[in-house]
Design a protein around this motif. Structure first.
Motif, PDB file in Angstrom:
ATOM      1  N   ARG A  56       1.043  -0.940   0.162  1.00  0.00           N
ATOM      2  CA  ARG A  56      -0.042  -0.142   0.303  1.00  0.00           C
ATOM      3  C   ARG A  56       0.989   1.262   0.039  1.00  0.00           C
ATOM      4  N   GLY A  57       0.515   2.488  -0.588  1.00  0.00           N
ATOM      5  CA  GLY A  57       1.158   3.588  -0.856  1.00  0.00           C
ATOM      6  C   GLY A  57       0.958   4.220  -2.167  1.00  0.00           C
ATOM      7  N   PRO A  58       1.876   5.372  -2.582  1.00  0.00           N
ATOM      8  CA  PRO A  58       1.486   6.216  -3.798  1.00  0.00           C
ATOM      9  C   PRO A  58       1.705   5.320  -5.086  1.00  0.00           C
ATOM     10  N   MET A  59       1.044   5.366  -5.977  1.00  0.00           N
ATOM     11  CA  MET A  59       1.187   4.353  -7.247  1.00  0.00           C
ATOM     12  C   MET A  59       1.085   5.504  -8.589  1.00  0.00           C
ATOM     13  N   VAL A  60       2.121   5.539  -9.537  1.00  0.00           N
ATOM     14  CA  VAL A  60       2.079   6.704 -10.302  1.00  0.00           C
ATOM     15  C   VAL A  60       1.375   5.694 -11.788  1.00  0.00           C
ATOM     16  N   ARG A  61       0.107   6.209 -12.001  1.00  0.00           N
ATOM     17  CA  ARG A  61      -0.258   5.415 -13.305  1.00  0.00           C
ATOM     18  C   ARG A  61       0.135   5.945 -14.764  1.00  0.00           C
ATOM     19  N   GLU A  62       0.830   5.286 -15.378  1.00  0.00           N
ATOM     20  CA  GLU A  62       1.311   5.350 -16.700  1.00  0.00           C
ATOM     21  C   GLU A  62       0.693   4.728 -17.822  1.00  0.00           C
ATOM     22  N   THR A 333      14.089   4.863 -32.822  1.00  0.00           N
ATOM     23  CA  THR A 333      13.130   4.535 -32.265  1.00  0.00           C
ATOM     24  C   THR A 333      13.239   4.490 -30.813  1.00  0.00           C
ATOM     25  N   VAL A 334      12.025   5.104 -30.093  1.00  0.00           N
ATOM     26  CA  VAL A 334      12.205   5.563 -28.835  1.00  0.00           C
ATOM     27  C   VAL A 334      11.046   4.725 -27.948  1.00  0.00           C
ATOM     28  N   GLU A 335      10.915   4.768 -26.724  1.00  0.00           N
ATOM     29  CA  GLU A 335       9.953   4.294 -25.745  1.00  0.00           C
ATOM     30  C   GLU A 335       9.489   5.682 -24.978  1.00  0.00           C
ATOM     31  N   GLY A 336       8.317   5.606 -25.072  1.00  0.00           N
ATOM     32  CA  GLY A 336       7.561   6.944 -24.317  1.00  0.00           C
ATOM     33  C   GLY A 336       6.669   6.405 -22.935  1.00  0.00           C
ATOM     34  N   ARG A 337       6.760   7.157 -22.197  1.00  0.00           N
ATOM     35  CA  ARG A 337       5.911   6.989 -20.641  1.00  0.00           C
ATOM     36  C   ARG A 337       5.070   8.245 -20.441  1.00  0.00           C
ATOM     37  N   ILE A 338       3.699   8.109 -20.449  1.00  0.00           N
ATOM     38  CA  ILE A 338       3.036   9.161 -19.998  1.00  0.00           C
ATOM     39  C   ILE A 338       2.672   9.057 -18.860  1.00  0.00           C
ATOM     40  N   GLU A 339       2.691  10.144 -17.815  1.00  0.00           N
ATOM     41  CA  GLU A 339       1.934   9.902 -16.556  1.00  0.00           C
ATOM     42  C   GLU A 339       0.582  10.418 -16.727  1.00  0.00           C
ATOM     43  N   LEU A 340      -0.415   9.519 -16.178  1.00  0.00           N
ATOM     44  CA  LEU A 340      -1.816   9.883 -16.388  1.00  0.00           C
ATOM     45  C   LEU A 340      -2.192  10.410 -15.264  1.00  0.00           C
ATOM     46  N   GLU A 341      -1.864   9.744 -13.923  1.00  0.00           N
ATOM     47  CA  GLU A 341      -2.308  10.437 -12.829  1.00  0.00           C
ATOM     48  C   GLU A 341      -1.355   9.902 -11.549  1.00  0.00           C
ATOM     49  N   ASN A 342      -1.185  10.594 -10.341  1.00  0.00           N
ATOM     50  CA  ASN A 342      -0.541  10.086  -9.245  1.00  0.00           C
ATOM     51  C   ASN A 342      -1.385   9.580  -8.254  1.00  0.00           C
ATOM     52  N   LEU A 343      -1.598   8.263  -7.886  1.00  0.00           N
ATOM     53  CA  LEU A 343      -2.677   8.019  -7.063  1.00  0.00           C
ATOM     54  C   LEU A 343      -1.877   8.018  -5.513  1.00  0.00           C
ATOM     55  N   PHE A 380      -9.211  -6.377  -9.912  1.00  0.00           N
ATOM     56  CA  PHE A 380      -8.069  -5.423 -10.085  1.00  0.00           C
ATOM     57  C   PHE A 380      -8.971  -4.006 -10.452  1.00  0.00           C
ATOM     58  N   GLY A 381      -8.140  -3.148 -10.270  1.00  0.00           N
ATOM     59  CA  GLY A 381      -8.602  -1.846 -10.442  1.00  0.00           C
ATOM     60  C   GLY A 381      -7.981  -0.856 -11.714  1.00  0.00           C
ATOM     61  N   ARG A 382      -7.626   0.222 -11.371  1.00  0.00           N
ATOM     62  CA  ARG A 382      -6.721   1.161 -12.292  1.00  0.00           C
ATOM     63  C   ARG A 382      -5.234   0.448 -12.791  1.00  0.00           C
ATOM     64  N   MET A 383      -4.896   0.536 -14.003  1.00  0.00           N
ATOM     65  CA  MET A 383      -3.694  -0.200 -14.306  1.00  0.00           C
ATOM     66  C   MET A 383      -2.729   0.766 -14.670  1.00  0.00           C
ATOM     67  N   SER A 384      -1.373   0.554 -14.672  1.00  0.00           N
ATOM     68  CA  SER A 384      -0.300   1.124 -15.024  1.00  0.00           C
ATOM     69  C   SER A 384       0.664   0.130 -15.941  1.00  0.00           C
ATOM     70  N   VAL A 385       1.781   0.895 -16.302  1.00  0.00           N
ATOM     71  CA  VAL A 385       2.807   0.250 -17.146  1.00  0.00           C
ATOM     72  C   VAL A 385       3.090  -1.321 -16.642  1.00  0.00           C
ATOM     73  N   SER A 386       3.591  -1.132 -15.168  1.00  0.00           N
ATOM     74  CA  SER A 386       4.322  -2.259 -14.591  1.00  0.00           C
ATOM     75  C   SER A 386       3.504  -2.686 -13.370  1.00  0.00           C
ATOM     76  N   GLU A 387       2.416  -1.839 -12.950  1.00  0.00           N
ATOM     77  CA  GLU A 387       1.889  -2.128 -11.718  1.00  0.00           C
ATOM     78  C   GLU A 387       0.204  -1.858 -11.883  1.00  0.00           C
ATOM     79  N   ILE A 388      -0.760  -2.589 -11.013  1.00  0.00           N
ATOM     80  CA  ILE A 388      -1.985  -2.502 -11.068  1.00  0.00           C
ATOM     81  C   ILE A 388      -2.541  -2.385  -9.667  1.00  0.00           C
ATOM     82  N   GLU A 389      -3.784  -1.705  -9.626  1.00  0.00           N
ATOM     83  CA  GLU A 389      -4.550  -1.541  -8.318  1.00  0.00           C
ATOM     84  C   GLU A 389      -5.344  -2.540  -7.901  1.00  0.00           C
ATOM     85  N   VAL A 390      -5.406  -3.212  -6.825  1.00  0.00           N
ATOM     86  CA  VAL A 390      -6.038  -4.167  -5.995  1.00  0.00           C
ATOM     87  C   VAL A 390      -7.188  -3.618  -5.289  1.00  0.00           C
TER      88      VAL A 390
END
Length: 417
Positions: A56-62, A333-343, A380-390
């Motif tokens: 449990r803690g902060p999770m950056v949704r990307e 070629t590049v990889e991009g990550r977009i920050e949607l929200e900070n939970l 599961f709830g909201r999902m990020s690149v490598s993490e997901i909300e329980v």
């Protein structure tokens, strides 16, 4: 003759029926017992699965996407006239300046038309000069005639005045006086007419000259246009940058307006990444982003989200802030990550291989203090690149298997060692 023994056949039939009945009962019992047994839990090597702990803690949704670096401004240089490519002077990848000649073309018909236009212009200019001379000559003739008539009128007027004085003294006849008056009146009328002719001629000169000058300007414009088209047979870069692409080859016939080559500014790049359409709905202009060029990470900001979907993905433009890493170039070629929200405070875990946003999924959860993992339903709830909300089904500290467990769909337990 032997005597048939009675009852033997009947006994044999009873024994066979008894054996069949017993066999059926035994087989049924065994089948029932086997069906009541649970499948033995398979053993899994811990080094072959990916395990994570719920926390449990902060999770950056990307959201993540793969794309390329592209120039912010792409300048396609078109052909300003038709022609045949004679020589390609500069090849793609070369640095160019606005006046550098990139392609040389030929068009003999255009060159001849341009020369003819120049001679026609010179002829019209000569006609204009001749017209001005003629009009000026006509004007001078009118002015000369007007001066003569004006002098004759003044002389006739003077004679009439003298004759009037002489007539009063009885020195001239009445007829002489009348003739001098008639002559003076005639010359006055002619003087008025000549003045009008002169005024009309002066007024008519300007529109005649203006009409001829307009005609000359038309021929001059045509000659200048053809001259520019001849000059455009030497196609120049038109801007500073790098020659990115050449779309023609030597000997090719080019049509008017056809794109010949592309010039870009390699120092002014943006990232265009493609995001899965299911995740693109949360991408908004102004969101923070990072772009990994494999030689460094650049911070950026979303500036455009394509409204169209192509092959299940949506294109997103990212403006890059600061200096680009070394080796950055168009089409890298590049990889991009977009920050949607900070939970701020959520229960989350590493994203399982089969995890889906807002869906209930069965995962294998480790029993506390043991090596057994039990199948457990998790929402599961909201999902990020490598993490997901329980949302429910797990508690902080629970350990689950994130790897693909489809090979063990028929088992409720796993032994992991």
């Amino acid at each position: 003759m032997d005597k048939q023994r009675e009852g033997i056949s009947a006994r044999k039939r009873r024994n066979r029926l008894l054996y069949v009945a017993v066999s059926i009962v035994v087989v049924s019992g065994v089948t029932y017992a086997v069906s009541r047994l649970e499948n033995a839990a398979p053993r899994v090597d811990l080094n072959t699965v990916w395990v994570d702990t719920v926390r449990r803690g902060p999770m950056v949704r990307e959201v993540r996407g793969i794309g390329k670096l592209v120039p912010r401004e792409v300048r396609w240089i078109p052909a300003n006239t038709i022609g045949r490519v004679e020589r390609i002077v500069v090849l793609p990848g070369s640095a160019v300046e606005p006046d550098d000649i990139i392609v040389e073309m030929s068009n003999s018909v255009l060159v001849q038309d341009a020369e003819n236009a120049v001679w026609q212009l010179k002829g019209r200019e000569a006609d204009l000069i001749n017209l001005k001379v003629q009009l000026e000559g006509n004007l001078l003739q009118l002015m000369s005639g007007l001066a003569q008539i004006e002098a004759a009128y003044k002389q006739a007027q003077l004679e009439a005045e003298i004759n009037e004085e002489l007539y009063a003294d009885g020195l001239v006849a009445d007829l002489t006086l009348k003739l001098s008056r008639v002559r003076a009146e005639e010359l006055e009328t002619r003087l008025d007419i000549e003045r009008r002719r002169l005024s009309f001629q002066e007024g008519a000169m300007e529109p005649q000259i203006a009409a001829m000058e307009a005609d000359v300007e038309q021929f001059r414009a045509q000659a200048n246009l053809l001259k520019k088209q001849v000059a455009s047979l030497h196609v120049r870069a038109g801007a500073s940058g790098v020659l990115q692409r050449m779309s023609v080859e030597e000997g090719q016939q080019i049509t008017l307006g056809e794109s010949i080559f592309q010039v870009v500014d390699p120092s002014d790049l943006k990232a265009v990444i493609r995001v899965p359409e299911t995740q693109a709905r949360d991408v908004q202009i102004g969101q923070s982003a990072t772009v990994d060029t494999r030689n460094g990470v650049v911070v950026g900001e979303v500036t455009r989200v394509d409204p169209n979907v192509e092959n299940g993905t949506v294109a997103v433009d990212i403006h890059l802030d600061g200096e680009l890493p070394r080796g950055s170039r168009p089409n890298l070629t590049v990889e991009g990550r977009i920050e949607l929200e900070n939970l701020a405070d959520v229960l989350f875990v590493g994203r399982p291989a089969f995890g889906r946003e807002s869906a209930t999924v069965a995962v294998f959860r480790f029993e506390p203090g043991g090596d057994e993992a039990v199948r457990t339903s998790v929402l599961f709830g909201r999902m990020s690149v490598s993490e997901i909300e329980v949302v429910e089904g797990l508690q902080p500290g629970d350990r689950i298997i994130l790897s693909d467990t489809s090979n063990w769909d028929d088992y409720e337990r796993l032994v992991v060692n």
